[in-house]
Motif scaffolding. Sequence first.
Motif, PDB file in Angstrom:
ATOM      1  N   ILE A 248      10.375  89.709  95.174  1.00 60.35           N
ATOM      2  CA  ILE A 248      11.499  90.082  94.327  1.00 60.35           C
ATOM      3  C   ILE A 248      12.153  91.348  94.900  1.00 60.35           C
ATOM      4  O   ILE A 248      11.483  92.358  95.094  1.00 60.35           O
ATOM      5  CB  ILE A 248      11.041  90.299  92.869  1.00 60.35           C
TER       6      ILE A 248
ATOM      7  N   GLU B 206      10.768  91.795  82.360  1.00 53.67           N
ATOM      8  CA  GLU B 206      11.414  92.114  83.621  1.00 53.67           C
ATOM      9  C   GLU B 206      10.324  92.486  84.611  1.00 53.67           C
ATOM     10  O   GLU B 206       9.572  93.447  84.389  1.00 53.67           O
ATOM     11  CB  GLU B 206      12.381  93.275  83.431  1.00 53.67           C
TER      12      GLU B 206
ATOM     13  N   THR C  82      13.726  91.516  87.990  1.00 56.18           N
ATOM     14  CA  THR C  82      14.171  90.170  87.629  1.00 56.18           C
ATOM     15  C   THR C  82      13.565  89.753  86.298  1.00 56.18           C
ATOM     16  O   THR C  82      12.387  89.989  86.050  1.00 56.18           O
ATOM     17  CB  THR C  82      13.749  89.168  88.731  1.00 56.18           C
ATOM     18  N   GLU C  83      14.391  89.109  85.475  1.00 58.31           N
ATOM     19  CA  GLU C  83      13.956  88.670  84.149  1.00 58.31           C
ATOM     20  C   GLU C  83      13.325  87.284  84.193  1.00 58.31           C
ATOM     21  O   GLU C  83      13.804  86.398  84.911  1.00 58.31           O
ATOM     22  CB  GLU C  83      15.144  88.633  83.188  1.00 58.31           C
TER      23      GLU C  83
END
Length: 141
Positions: free
Chosen positions: A27, A88, A31-32
């Motif tokens: 990632i 998240e 990021t959700e």
Amino acid sequence: MATLPRRLVDTRRNLNNYEVVRLGGIIAEPTEFRQTLHSSTIPAVAYLGIERRGLRISREGAQAQWGEGAYVWPARLHFTSLPWIDVEAPTGTLVEELRVKGQKPFYRLLPLTGDHIPVRVLGTNIPGEVIAQFRQFAPED
């Protein structure tokens, strides 16, 4: 093509030998994701555990049938009445998208090291008063 992180590759499994396409990486920015709390008998307790320690890595059995990791869905995906938590995940988390024939895509997350992924809780469908009630009785770690 970039080389996948060793932990992501070394921990892959496919217990039922399904046809699966895997897309992995790291990632690059927070990021959700959404995690359903289907394996918890008391979802508010699971919520508090995630809030305090992060997502726990499943290592074996049905909960890790695609490999060790924390399994999550795309953010805000709504397809079930199960309790869920939106989180998240931080930059640097290992991520593998799994596309299994006949299923919605989902993700396997892993930290670079350790058994938990530190996350920021963004929301849940568990009523706030229920979480507050359990928070009252659950000691801090």
